[in-house]
Design a protein around this motif. Structure first.
Motif, mmCIF file in Angstrom:
data_model
loop_
_atom_site.group_PDB
_atom_site.id
_atom_site.type_symbol
_atom_site.label_atom_id
_atom_site.label_comp_id
_atom_site.label_asym_id
_atom_site.label_seq_id
_atom_site.Cartn_x
_atom_site.Cartn_y
_atom_site.Cartn_z
ATOM 1 N N GLY A 133 23.746 -92.462 -4.593
ATOM 2 C CA GLY A 133 23.540 -93.222 -3.896
ATOM 3 C C GLY A 133 21.833 -93.681 -3.111
ATOM 4 N N GLN A 134 20.984 -92.701 -3.751
ATOM 5 C CA GLN A 134 19.032 -92.590 -3.311
ATOM 6 C C GLN A 134 18.931 -93.674 -3.191
ATOM 7 N N GLY A 135 18.274 -94.471 -2.665
ATOM 8 C CA GLY A 135 17.241 -95.101 -2.867
ATOM 9 C C GLY A 135 17.847 -96.270 -1.598
ATOM 10 N N PRO A 136 17.348 -97.682 -1.320
ATOM 11 C CA PRO A 136 17.281 -98.105 -0.220
ATOM 12 C C PRO A 136 18.196 -97.949 0.913
ATOM 13 N N PRO A 137 18.605 -97.927 1.563
ATOM 14 C CA PRO A 137 20.167 -97.701 2.922
ATOM 15 C C PRO A 137 20.915 -98.186 2.587
ATOM 16 N N LYS A 138 22.590 -97.341 2.521
ATOM 17 C CA LYS A 138 23.997 -98.703 2.769
ATOM 18 C C LYS A 138 24.515 -96.990 3.224
ATOM 19 N N PRO A 139 24.321 -97.393 4.577
ATOM 20 C CA PRO A 139 25.166 -95.949 5.047
ATOM 21 C C PRO A 139 26.725 -95.774 4.498
ATOM 22 N N GLN A 140 27.367 -97.430 4.625
ATOM 23 C CA GLN A 140 29.145 -97.290 4.255
ATOM 24 C C GLN A 140 29.421 -96.746 3.169
ATOM 25 N N GLU A 141 28.111 -96.963 2.284
ATOM 26 C CA GLU A 141 28.979 -96.499 0.313
ATOM 27 C C GLU A 141 28.243 -95.375 -0.060
ATOM 28 N N ILE A 142 28.148 -94.387 0.975
ATOM 29 C CA ILE A 142 27.636 -92.779 0.407
ATOM 30 C C ILE A 142 29.067 -91.896 0.607
ATOM 31 N N ALA A 143 29.218 -91.068 0.054
ATOM 32 C CA ALA A 143 30.215 -90.347 0.440
ATOM 33 C C ALA A 143 30.202 -89.136 1.389
ATOM 34 N N ALA A 144 31.491 -88.615 1.764
ATOM 35 C CA ALA A 144 31.344 -87.684 2.572
ATOM 36 C C ALA A 144 29.832 -86.200 2.738
ATOM 37 N N PRO A 145 30.026 -85.803 3.045
ATOM 38 C CA PRO A 145 28.862 -84.818 2.756
ATOM 39 C C PRO A 145 29.501 -83.710 1.873
ATOM 40 N N ASP A 146 30.790 -83.140 2.164
ATOM 41 C CA ASP A 146 30.572 -81.900 0.520
ATOM 42 C C ASP A 146 30.773 -82.920 -0.552
ATOM 43 N N GLN A 161 26.494 -103.034 7.636
ATOM 44 C CA GLN A 161 25.881 -101.585 7.707
ATOM 45 C C GLN A 161 25.465 -100.116 8.551
ATOM 46 N N TRP A 162 25.323 -100.981 9.978
ATOM 47 C CA TRP A 162 25.035 -99.775 11.001
ATOM 48 C C TRP A 162 25.877 -100.025 11.682
ATOM 49 N N SER A 163 26.826 -100.869 12.012
ATOM 50 C CA SER A 163 27.751 -101.383 12.794
ATOM 51 C C SER A 163 28.918 -100.280 13.486
ATOM 52 N N GLY A 199 20.471 -93.290 16.937
ATOM 53 C CA GLY A 199 21.176 -92.693 16.291
ATOM 54 C C GLY A 199 21.150 -92.991 15.243
ATOM 55 N N PHE A 200 22.855 -92.773 14.497
ATOM 56 C CA PHE A 200 23.497 -93.262 13.156
ATOM 57 C C PHE A 200 23.909 -94.638 13.200
ATOM 58 N N ALA A 201 24.795 -95.102 14.536
ATOM 59 C CA ALA A 201 25.166 -96.487 14.556
ATOM 60 C C ALA A 201 24.763 -97.435 15.712
ATOM 61 N N VAL A 202 24.430 -98.603 15.548
ATOM 62 C CA VAL A 202 25.020 -98.881 16.955
ATOM 63 C C VAL A 202 24.981 -98.899 18.015
ATOM 64 N N PRO A 203 24.512 -97.991 18.849
ATOM 65 C CA PRO A 203 25.457 -98.007 20.226
ATOM 66 C C PRO A 203 26.840 -99.410 20.834
ATOM 67 N N ASP A 204 27.272 -98.688 21.322
ATOM 68 C CA ASP A 204 28.320 -99.665 21.713
ATOM 69 C C ASP A 204 28.155 -101.005 22.598
ATOM 70 N N GLY A 205 28.734 -102.242 21.905
ATOM 71 C CA GLY A 205 28.553 -103.160 22.799
ATOM 72 C C GLY A 205 26.637 -103.713 22.918
#
Length: 389
Positions: free
Chosen positions: A142-155, A252-254, A213-219
């Protein structure tokens, strides 16, 4: 341009951008301009503290976190990464860059931490994206324009990486992007913390980067910009063409992703990156403490490439060298280019640099996806303005 505001306003006024935030700081003298709106519907005005997807401006932050672990003795530049990444214990390399992915030879030596920091591990993008081994970086990782919710977990991601051959022998060539994602997994495993927790503890909290951070802060979704790409086939679909929505504030960053990307996963603000840049200019010090030693900062901001390696990465580097996680200007090529300038650009339309020779930090945040690896015209205008201010 007579001011930073007028420079950005001209681009927003012609319709090439919904909005932008620019910042140029020299010592305590800080000029900031927030122009336009958070989205094309003009639902809210852009503000100095608006949140952006900073994409590859994440890379220098990942490198700095790596240096903190090195200073603490958890890692060393010469350490083979297989100790923490056993998936890379026996990498193989395609016989030639254009060879089929099953025509491989063993790696001549282990991949080290320094190889990842300098982007010379053998994984990543060359100038030719059509090479068979490069195609797997897109299809399997999934390298390319960032789509964080579509990438597999690290392991799972590392297991897929282990099935992809290196394009070059470790240490041989500079290749873009992938090494920072591998570093993110390495940092988490070596520290025993998730990458979001590690960066918060080691970098964001000490420097007061409360919005990063890796997601928008709460609120805080009401401060988050929408993200656009050029509309396909639109009139003048280059730097001034029509836009289509690529990601909305609740997209994707929510929420935190399964794979926090050390390559391009962060959201941030102009002032947060200013705090990071000032730390680099102060050789690792910040108000109230020290994040890095002066030697670590020098290693980060020194070009480590040979002339041949710089030439091989010319599509991305545009004549620059590479330190740890960011480019280093090695010659005066343009009005904005000052030898020793360190930083990088992001595919979401962002750029941030420090210029040790003048004590300057520059940050430009936009919402328009870059159409290729070459720096857009607006970035060049911004850098020229900052250099002559």
């Amino acid at each position: 341009m007579s001011s930073l505001h007028s420079l950005l306003e001209a681009r927003v006024g012609e319709g090439s951008l919904p909005g932008a935030v620019g910042l140029v700081a020299r010592g305590e003298d800080v000029e900031v301009a927030a122009v336009g709106s958070l989205d094309t519907a003009a639902t809210a005005p852009m503000a100095r503290d608006s949140l952006f997807r900073i994409a590859s401006l994440t890379k220098p932050v990942t490198a700095a976190a790596t240096m903190t672990l090195i200073e603490d003795g958890l890692l060393a530049l010469e350490s083979p990464v297989a100790r923490w990444l056993p998936e890379l214990a026996a990498p193989v390399v395609v016989r030639t860059p254009s060879s089929p992915v099953d025509d491989v030879v063993p790696a001549e030596r282990p991949i080290t931490v320094e190889d990842l920091l300098t982007f010379r591990a053998g994984y990543g993008f060359p100038s030719d994206f059509s090479l068979p081994a490069v195609g797997l970086l897109f299809s399997e990782l999934g390298q390319g324009p960032p789509k964080p919710q579509e990438i597999a977990a690290p392991d799972e991601w590392m297991a897929a990486l282990a099935r992809i051959p290196l394009l070059h022998q470790p240490g041989r060539a500079w290749l873009y992007n992938t090494c920072s994602d591998i570093l993110g997994v390495l940092l988490a495993r070596a520290s025993g913390l998730s990458l979001p927790d590690l960066l918060a503890e080691r970098v964001f909290e000490p420097l007061g980067m409360r919005d990063t951070g890796f997601a928008v802060p709460d609120g805080q979704l009401d401060r988050f910009t929408s993200y656009y790409r050029p509309a396909p086939g639109g009139a003048g679909a280059g730097e001034r063409g029509a836009l289509e929505l690529a990601d909305a504030p609740d997209g994707q960053w929510s929420t935190l992703p399964a794979f926090p990307s050390g390559t391009g996963g962060l959201v941030s603000t102009a002032d947060d990156w200013l705090a990071f840049g000032r730390m680099l200019l102060a050789e690792g010090a910040y108000e109230g403490g020290r994040l890095l030693s002066a030697d670590s900062v020098r290693q980060m901001t020194t070009d480590h490439l040979t002339a041949e390696q710089r030439e091989g990465g010319a599509l991305f580097l545009e004549g620059q060298g590479w330190g740890f996680g960011g480019s280093v200007d090695v010659a005066r090529l343009d009005p904005w280019n000052v030898p020793g300038r360190y930083g990088w650009i992001g595919g979401t339309g962002t750029a941030a640099h420090v210029v040790p020779a003048t004590g300057t930090v520059t940050v430009l945040l936009t919402q328009r996806e870059m159409v290729g690896p070459t720096s857009p015209e607006l970035m060049r205008e911004f850098w020229t303005y900052a250099a002559t201010r």
